[in-house]
Write an enzyme that holds these catalytic residues in place. Structure first.
Site, PDB file in Angstrom:
ATOM      1  N   HIS A  59       0.853  -1.191   0.000  1.00  0.00           N
ATOM      2  CA  HIS A  59       0.000   0.000   0.000  1.00  0.00           C
ATOM      3  C   HIS A  59       0.889   1.241   0.000  1.00  0.00           C
ATOM      4  O   HIS A  59       2.031   1.208   0.470  1.00  0.00           O
ATOM      5  CB  HIS A  59      -0.891   0.019   1.240  1.00  0.00           C
ATOM      6  N   GLU A  61       0.843   3.954   1.794  1.00  0.00           N
ATOM      7  CA  GLU A  61       1.278   4.401   3.117  1.00  0.00           C
ATOM      8  C   GLU A  61       2.458   3.574   3.617  1.00  0.00           C
ATOM      9  O   GLU A  61       3.422   4.117   4.165  1.00  0.00           O
ATOM     10  CB  GLU A  61       0.131   4.287   4.138  1.00  0.00           C
ATOM     11  N   CYS A  89      -6.652   2.195   5.302  1.00  0.00           N
ATOM     12  CA  CYS A  89      -7.318   0.940   5.675  1.00  0.00           C
ATOM     13  C   CYS A  89      -6.847   0.530   7.072  1.00  0.00           C
ATOM     14  O   CYS A  89      -5.972   1.178   7.653  1.00  0.00           O
ATOM     15  CB  CYS A  89      -6.970  -0.137   4.639  1.00  0.00           C
ATOM     16  N   CYS A  92      -2.970  -0.030   7.270  1.00  0.00           N
ATOM     17  CA  CYS A  92      -2.205   1.210   7.198  1.00  0.00           C
ATOM     18  C   CYS A  92      -2.417   2.070   8.439  1.00  0.00           C
ATOM     19  O   CYS A  92      -1.483   2.714   8.920  1.00  0.00           O
ATOM     20  CB  CYS A  92      -2.531   1.958   5.918  1.00  0.00           C
TER      21      CYS A  92
END
Length: 158
Positions: A59, A61, A89, A92
């Site tokens: 991801h 992040e 999410c 993260c």
């Protein structure tokens, strides 16, 4: 509430996160981008690369946190701010807690997996850290790139 000068700074760094989202888009990835800033300087960048890396952890992040930790030589990012185009999410949000980020600034809400405001409010739980949060920075631009990506994806599948 942010004052005008804070918003212009936030918009500047969110625009850089949007550039990262555009990179993800060009790779055929869900267009999420992130940048980490310390003392007004970018110290970490990342974009979503789950498909190209074949890795659920890739991801934006997490990539930006990894980049910042390597550049700064440590895992505690307590003096840093994370700008990300989409509400984080649960994974993260957990990484934001664990890296001790001082502040999170995100653009568009994620009504399906957002774990800051939308689905669950992880930073309100009694963890050992919670960042300051600013939401909705360049919200329309951040939402538009997502809408455009999924519209094109549906066309390709049709």
């Amino acid at each position: 509430m942010n004052n005008k000068s804070d918003m212009s700074i936030d918009e500047k760094f969110m625009a850089l996160a949007l550039e990262q989202a555009k990179t993800a888009y060009s790779l055929g990835e869900v267009p999420v981008g992130a940048v980490i800033v310390k003392d007004g300087e970018v110290v970490g960048v990342g974009c979503n690369r789950r498909e190209s890396e074949k890795n659920a952890l890739m991801h934006a992040e997490l990539a930006a946190i990894d980049d910042a930790c390597k550049r700064l030589g440590g895992w505690r990012l307590w003096q840093c701010e994370l700008y990300v185009t989409l509400e984080p999410c649960p994974m993260c949000a957990g990484a934001i807690i664990n890296s001790r980020l001082k502040r999170l600034i995100y653009g568009a809400p994620d009504l399906k997996a957002g774990s800051v405001d939308s689905v669950v409010k992880m930073f309100e739980l009694p963890y050992n850290h919670s960042p300051l949060v600013t939401s909705g920075v360049l919200k329309d631009e951040c939402a538009e790139i997502m809408k455009r990506f999924f519209k094109e994806m549906r066309k390709r599948k049709a």
